[in-house]
Every structure is written in C-alpha cells, then in structure tokens.
Design a protein around this motif. Sequence first.
Motif, short mmCIF file in Angstrom:
data_model
loop_
_atom_site.label_atom_id
_atom_site.label_comp_id
_atom_site.label_asym_id
_atom_site.label_seq_id
_atom_site.Cartn_x
_atom_site.Cartn_y
_atom_site.Cartn_z
N PRO A 51 0.83 -1.22 0.00
CA PRO A 51 0.00 0.00 0.00
C PRO A 51 0.85 1.26 0.00
N ASP A 52 0.31 2.32 -0.55
CA ASP A 52 1.03 3.60 -0.59
C ASP A 52 0.31 4.70 0.19
N ARG A 53 -0.78 4.34 0.87
CA ARG A 53 -1.54 5.29 1.67
C ARG A 53 -1.96 4.63 2.98
N VAL A 119 1.18 9.45 3.75
CA VAL A 119 1.87 8.73 2.67
C VAL A 119 3.25 8.28 3.15
N ASP A 120 3.68 8.83 4.28
CA ASP A 120 4.94 8.45 4.91
C ASP A 120 4.61 7.60 6.12
N PHE A 121 4.86 6.30 6.02
CA PHE A 121 4.48 5.38 7.09
C PHE A 121 5.33 5.56 8.35
N HIS A 151 -4.84 4.63 -9.06
CA HIS A 151 -3.95 4.49 -10.22
C HIS A 151 -2.86 3.46 -9.97
N ARG A 152 -2.50 3.23 -8.69
CA ARG A 152 -1.44 2.28 -8.38
C ARG A 152 -1.90 0.84 -8.66
N VAL A 153 -3.13 0.51 -8.30
CA VAL A 153 -3.65 -0.84 -8.55
C VAL A 153 -3.86 -1.06 -10.04
N LEU A 219 -0.69 -7.41 5.05
CA LEU A 219 -2.07 -7.83 4.81
C LEU A 219 -2.76 -6.95 3.77
N ALA A 220 -2.29 -5.71 3.63
CA ALA A 220 -2.89 -4.79 2.65
C ALA A 220 -2.18 -4.83 1.30
N THR A 221 -1.11 -5.62 1.19
CA THR A 221 -0.39 -5.74 -0.07
C THR A 221 -1.25 -6.46 -1.11
#
Length: 244
Positions: A51-53, A119-121, A151-153, A219-221
């Motif tokens: 994930p990126d968010r 966006v920065d984990f 857009h990432r997916v 798990l969110a990947t």
Amino acid sequence: MYRPAQVFASFTQNEVKTKLKDNTEIEESKEMSSRHREIHVSATGELSVPPDRCKVLIVVANIKETPQEAKNSVSRRVDYILQSLQNHQVKEGDVKLDKTLQREDLLYSMTAEVTVLFVDFVKCQTVCNFLVEKLDESVKVMQPEFYHSSHRVESLRRQSCLTAVKNARAKAEEIARVLHQSLGKALCVKEESCSEWDGPGHVSPDQDRPVTFQQRIALATVTVNVNVIVTFELKLKDKGKQAR
C-alpha cells in the motif's frame, strides 16, 4: 513466298475454371502451410505491490453536565492534536475534523473525530506514538488503515499482463530454438484469467496476537496474477544461418 505460320488457341470455359481452381488451391495450400507454422504458449505474470496510503482515526470524547463544558474539554485536546500534526509537517489538506454533540440523559456528550492521511508510514508511526504518550484515556488513536491509490492498482494490473506476455515470448523463443526455427511476430494474444488478492494469500495472522504495523502492511499488499495464451509465427531458418 515464305509466310510465317500462325497458331490460334482458345480455352473453353471449363478449362479456364480448372486453371483458376488450380491457382486457388495453390494459394490455399500456401496459406495452410503458413497457418501450420504457429506456436501457442501459455504463461503467467504475477506482481505484488504494498500500500502507498494509510489513514488514522483519532477519537476524542468526553461527557459533562453542560454542553459548553463538554465542548471545551474536547476542544483543548483537539487543538493539541492539530498543533502536534502541524509540528510533524502533516499538511492541512490531509486532516479532516468532525464534531458531534449529543444529549445522554441529563449529561452532554461531545465527540470529535480527527482523520489523518499519511503517505509516509514512518511519520505515521511517529505521530501515533507521540499522541498515545502525551494524551490521556479520553483520546483513542486507532490502528492505521492501509490502502492503495486507484492508479497504483490499475498500473499493477497492466504490468502483470505485460509480464505474462513477456514470459510467453521468452518461452516461445526457447521452443523455437529447440526446433531450429526462428520466432516471428505475435499473431494473437488472449488473456485467459486475471485474479487479485490482498495479503500473503497462504498465511493468516494469529488471532490471539495483536497485528503488528508491518503485518498490517503485508495484509494490505495487493497481488495480481494474469494468465495469457499467445500465438506466435514460426519461421524456417535460412540454410546458411543453420550451417553456421
């Protein structure tokens, strides 16, 4: 006096049809021969992306005898949270605030919900740990919820399909090499299946243990698996090249 001989010939309609038929059969034979020099291969492309968010919900609640007391109590904590977010360089546009005042018998309940987008984990962890440490039990910092931007997916789906086609071509080239032929252009590409899932797929988290920060990311990947069937043209190698 010498006169050159003249020869006249004519074809009947049946003979013309026979000649045309023969030519057509030759052309059809060439087409069939070309059509037979094909290779059909299947291949899979599978890619994963984390994930990126992530968003974190911070809930501030208090109950007082008067509505003003309830609002003041919650507002002080909310102001502290907003100031802390600003100190950690969280953009104002990434913060959403909702407030709700309700009556409970003779008392008043005030609840504020602060939703923060990260966006920065690493920054997300730092902010959450700081608020848990500095604020009392009236403030609840929920676990982060990880997700993907749209857009990432979509990009992942396209890249998985392209990877499958590349794998199919590599496979076909190996087969053509064994057959002492060369691989031509792709004649047909068909996507047989496309599946996607979240998480590792084969490993489920232990229900008796709390899920860690990194486990939540895993798990969110999202993983996308694409299977394609590609038809390639096979070409005979020149004898000169074969001799080399």
